[in-house]
Design an enzyme around this catalytic site. Structure first.
Site, mmCIF file in Angstrom:
data_model
loop_
_atom_site.group_PDB
_atom_site.id
_atom_site.type_symbol
_atom_site.label_atom_id
_atom_site.label_comp_id
_atom_site.label_asym_id
_atom_site.label_seq_id
_atom_site.Cartn_x
_atom_site.Cartn_y
_atom_site.Cartn_z
ATOM 1 C CG HIS A 40 -0.064 0.108 2.511
ATOM 2 N ND1 HIS A 40 0.423 -1.013 3.154
ATOM 3 C CD2 HIS A 40 0.423 1.166 3.197
ATOM 4 C CE1 HIS A 40 1.152 -0.636 4.183
ATOM 5 N NE2 HIS A 40 1.180 0.686 4.239
ATOM 6 C CG HIS A 125 8.070 5.170 0.093
ATOM 7 N ND1 HIS A 125 7.894 6.282 0.902
ATOM 8 C CD2 HIS A 125 8.093 4.102 0.924
ATOM 9 C CE1 HIS A 125 7.848 5.892 2.157
ATOM 10 N NE2 HIS A 125 7.957 4.577 2.217
#
Ligand code: ATP
Ligand code: MG
Length: 187
Positions: A40, A125
């Site tokens: 995620h 990220h």
């Protein structure tokens, strides 16, 4: 309860990252690989809060909007803080500018409820693995270098999620508590 706010990744990107991670995992059980299901993009780590606060948190998050979808391009992998002594292995996320705005608005909305604000600028990220202790196993180095610019796909995201994390010895277990569509009016 331990909470965070995140963007989900679409099935195609998950599969493509999963294939790459399967190759790396087969080469070395170190570092601690993130389970493919758990991948995620964290927008905000809330941390431990009392369950009584959940209502306020949901209300604050439902007031956060953007005027368009967030576009995300997943391309390339790298290390934080660096390849010499890596602590985190991540996939790079190139995002439209409104993602930073969205993360900042979530941070401010939750700060009003007493959640400590982020001190560092938001840098999107996707964490793929964590090194404990830091250090890259030699067998992984070449394969990772060959794939430094690998493409994993892209998506236009229109919702974020409030997720509960339960830390377990076999890795964290996540449960989505609520999904927040954030696009008010697309241009
Ligand atoms: P584990 O801690 O067992 O490795 P995890 O990191 O996936 O599992 P959590 O620690 O609950 O699970 O973290 C949930 C999300 O919030 C992850 O994306 C994690 O990187 C992020 N996160 C956790 N702690 C912080 C923190 N102090 N600051 C910013 N982000 C954090
Ligand atoms: Mg953690």
């Amino acid at each position: 309860m331990r909470l965070f706010v995140a963007l989900e990744i679409p099935p195609g990107v998950r599969e493509s990252l999963g294939e790459f991670l399967a190759v790396l995992r087969a080469l070395s059980s170190q570092p601690r690989w993130v389970r493919t299901d758990n991948l995620h993009i964290t927008l905000k780590f809330i941390g431990e809060v009392l369950p009584e606060k959940l209502g306020d948190i949901r209300a604050a998050l439902s007031a956060v909007h953007s005027d368009r979808a967030v576009t995300l391009d997943f391309r390339g992998v790298g290390f934080f803080p660096n390849e010499k002594r890596p602590r985190v292995f991540w996939a790079d996320v190139e995002a439209s500018l409104n993602l930073g705005q969205l993360a900042g608005d979530i941070d401010s909305a939750l700060e009003k409820l007493g959640v400590p604000p982020e001190k560092r600028p938001f840098s999107p990220h996707l964490t793929l693995a964590r090194f404990e202790p830091p250090g890259l196993p030699e067998k992984l180095r070449a394969v990772i270098q060959e794939n430094a610019r690998r493409e994993f796909g892209s998506v236009a995201a229109r919702e974020f999620h409030l997720i509960e994390s339960k830390l377990k010895p076999g890795g964290a277990e996540y449960t989505t508590l609520e999904t927040f569509p954030f696009v008010v009016a697309e241009v």
